[in-house]
Enzyme design. Structure first.
Site, mmCIF file in Angstrom:
data_model
loop_
_atom_site.group_PDB
_atom_site.id
_atom_site.type_symbol
_atom_site.label_atom_id
_atom_site.label_comp_id
_atom_site.label_asym_id
_atom_site.label_seq_id
_atom_site.Cartn_x
_atom_site.Cartn_y
_atom_site.Cartn_z
ATOM 1 N N TYR A 190 0.839 -1.201 0.000
ATOM 2 C CA TYR A 190 0.000 0.000 0.000
ATOM 3 C C TYR A 190 0.877 1.255 0.000
ATOM 4 O O TYR A 190 2.085 1.192 0.256
ATOM 5 C CB TYR A 190 -0.920 -0.034 1.217
ATOM 6 C CG TYR A 190 -1.893 1.111 1.298
ATOM 7 C CD1 TYR A 190 -2.878 1.301 0.327
ATOM 8 C CD2 TYR A 190 -1.831 2.021 2.344
ATOM 9 C CE1 TYR A 190 -3.758 2.354 0.410
ATOM 10 C CE2 TYR A 190 -2.714 3.080 2.436
ATOM 11 C CZ TYR A 190 -3.673 3.243 1.461
ATOM 12 O OH TYR A 190 -4.542 4.303 1.533
ATOM 13 N N ASN A 192 1.597 3.679 1.860
ATOM 14 C CA ASN A 192 2.418 4.154 2.988
ATOM 15 C C ASN A 192 3.384 3.101 3.509
ATOM 16 O O ASN A 192 4.025 3.298 4.534
ATOM 17 C CB ASN A 192 1.509 4.624 4.132
ATOM 18 C CG ASN A 192 0.686 3.491 4.731
ATOM 19 O OD1 ASN A 192 0.693 2.373 4.230
ATOM 20 N ND2 ASN A 192 -0.052 3.797 5.787
ATOM 21 N N LYS A 193 3.528 1.986 2.793
ATOM 22 C CA LYS A 193 4.377 0.909 3.280
ATOM 23 C C LYS A 193 5.846 1.145 2.897
ATOM 24 O O LYS A 193 6.171 1.971 2.051
ATOM 25 C CB LYS A 193 3.895 -0.432 2.732
ATOM 26 C CG LYS A 193 2.513 -0.827 3.230
ATOM 27 C CD LYS A 193 2.502 -1.012 4.736
ATOM 28 C CE LYS A 193 1.214 -1.621 5.256
ATOM 29 N NZ LYS A 193 0.053 -0.740 5.164
ATOM 30 N N ASN A 194 6.737 0.373 3.518
ATOM 31 C CA ASN A 194 8.169 0.510 3.222
ATOM 32 C C ASN A 194 8.468 0.217 1.759
ATOM 33 O O ASN A 194 9.381 0.800 1.166
ATOM 34 C CB ASN A 194 8.977 -0.437 4.107
ATOM 35 C CG ASN A 194 8.915 -0.061 5.568
ATOM 36 O OD1 ASN A 194 7.932 0.483 6.042
ATOM 37 N ND2 ASN A 194 9.978 -0.367 6.303
#
Length: 382
Positions: A190, A192-194
């Site tokens: 998604y 906002n993930k790393n």
């Protein structure tokens, strides 16, 4: 673009992602094809896993995992209530019952193995630990529980891509990657993930029997994909009823570009976590979660817990006043209207955490000056 002076998360994007997208456009193949296959191969290498399957999102990954291992009506699935609601939703949509276990402590908000052991019944089918903020759950203890009772383990590794497990007691080999410890691991890509593609997810497993089912269930139960049939005569079979959870080529290509940056980005996140930890050392009103495990974290979230809900509110307001964005990961699932009337578990540590935790900015481009400013602001809260 964010209106916040110090936003919670910022994408680590550049020409690499633009070139990856252009590569797909130039090839003119948009559905699951060579980029997806390469992404799966490269991700499996990172994980040291036999099999990796790219899917449309992590919710699809969780649904596929539960369907693959046969979770259904009459089954119970033990999981934490401090998590995004997708895992609980997919349990219900599989026809099973989520059973919520408390977290270990306010500074270790992962599922408590001792409480898990107390919740097991003859109906228990699986345990779904969630690696909160990029910090692994107590996997050795959870694996022993699964082995003792013949349970399936599905790892919710959506926060922990690139993290490895370190057990001081040596019961699990050091260096085992998050998501590759249980029967199936699930990941999120998604926005906002790393490793951020906007949407997308991945399942990994070392079990050949599960891999065969996942591969077919992901795409309508087909025995051959469109790419495999491309340019060749022949048909396909439908071996079982499946879903349409395929990942497209654009997201896969961007994911490959992000994968190259992942470990360096995680290392930078750990440096910033250490800066937060040092700055908050000795603070009377604030406790940093997993402060003693920074060196092994994927560094997805930076979370502090206030001494009370009033302090939490004061901290949020003080940070908002200087343009710093904050969030909360997560409200307790048991407090949502669709759950609180159906599930009556009393999870006191979970309840306190949901009322006192704040998520602070953390991303590879965050400056140490901003970290110091955030820490100074929190320490000044009275």
């Amino acid at each position: 673009m964010s209106d916040w002076r110090v936003p919670l998360s910022v994408l680590d994007y550049g020409v690499e992602e633009a070139e990856a997208a252009q590569r797909v456009i130039g090839h003119r193949w948009l559905s699951m094809g060579p980029e997806v296959l390469a992404f799966e191969r490269e991700f499996a290498t990172l994980q040291s896993s036999k099999h990796a399957f790219a899917v449309s999102n992590a919710t699809a990954a969780l649904h596929l995992a539960m369907h693959t291992v046969g979770i259904g009506p009459g089954d119970e699935v033990i999981q934490p209530a401090i998590n995004f609601v997708a895992s609980a939703n997919m349990t219900l949509l599989a026809g099973a019952t989520p059973v919520f276990a408390d977290i270990c402590s306010l500074d270790e908000p992962t599922i408590d193995p001792q409480h898990v052991a107390q919740l097991i019944t003859p109906r228990t089918k699986a345990i779904v630990p969630m690696h909160y903020g990029g910090n692994l759950a107590r996997m050795s203890e959870l694996l022993e529980i699964c082995k003792r009772h013949g349970l399936v383990m599905i790892e919710d590794s959506c926060h922990a891509v690139g993290a490895s497990y370190h057990d001081g007691q040596g019961r699990t080999p050091h260096g085992t990657m998050a998501g590759s410890i249980g029967d199936i691991g699930t990941f999120s890509f998604y926005a906002n993930k790393n490793l951020a593609c906007g949407e997308g997810g991945m399942l990994v497993t070392d079990r050949d029997d599960l891999a065969t089912r996942i591969q077919m269930l992901r795409s309508h139960g087909m025995t051959r994909s469109s790419w495999e049939r491309h340019g060749r005569a022949g048909s396909y079979d439908i071996a079982l009823p499946g879903f349409n959870y395929r990942l497209d080529e654009l997201h896969a290509a961007i994911g490959r570009a992000q994968l190259v940056k992942l470990l360096d980005g995680n290392a930078r996140r750990r440096q910033l976590l250490a800066r937060y930890r040092d700055g908050l050392a000795g603070a009377e009103r604030w406790t940093m979660v997993f402060a003693g495990q920074v060196e092994h974290s994927a560094g997805h979230l930076m979370v502090v817990v206030a001494d009370c809900s009033e302090t939490r509110s004061a901290g949020i307001e003080a940070l908002r006043a200087i343009g710093v964005q904050t969030s909360m990961h997560y409200p307790s699932i048991l407090e949502f209207s669709g759950y609180r009337e159906r599930f009556t578990a009393h999870l006191e540590i979970t309840r306190q955490f949901a009322r006192r935790a704040i998520t602070l900015p953390l991303h590879p481009n965050l400056s140490v000056e901003h970290v110091d400013e955030i820490v100074h602001t929190l320490r000044a809260v009275q």
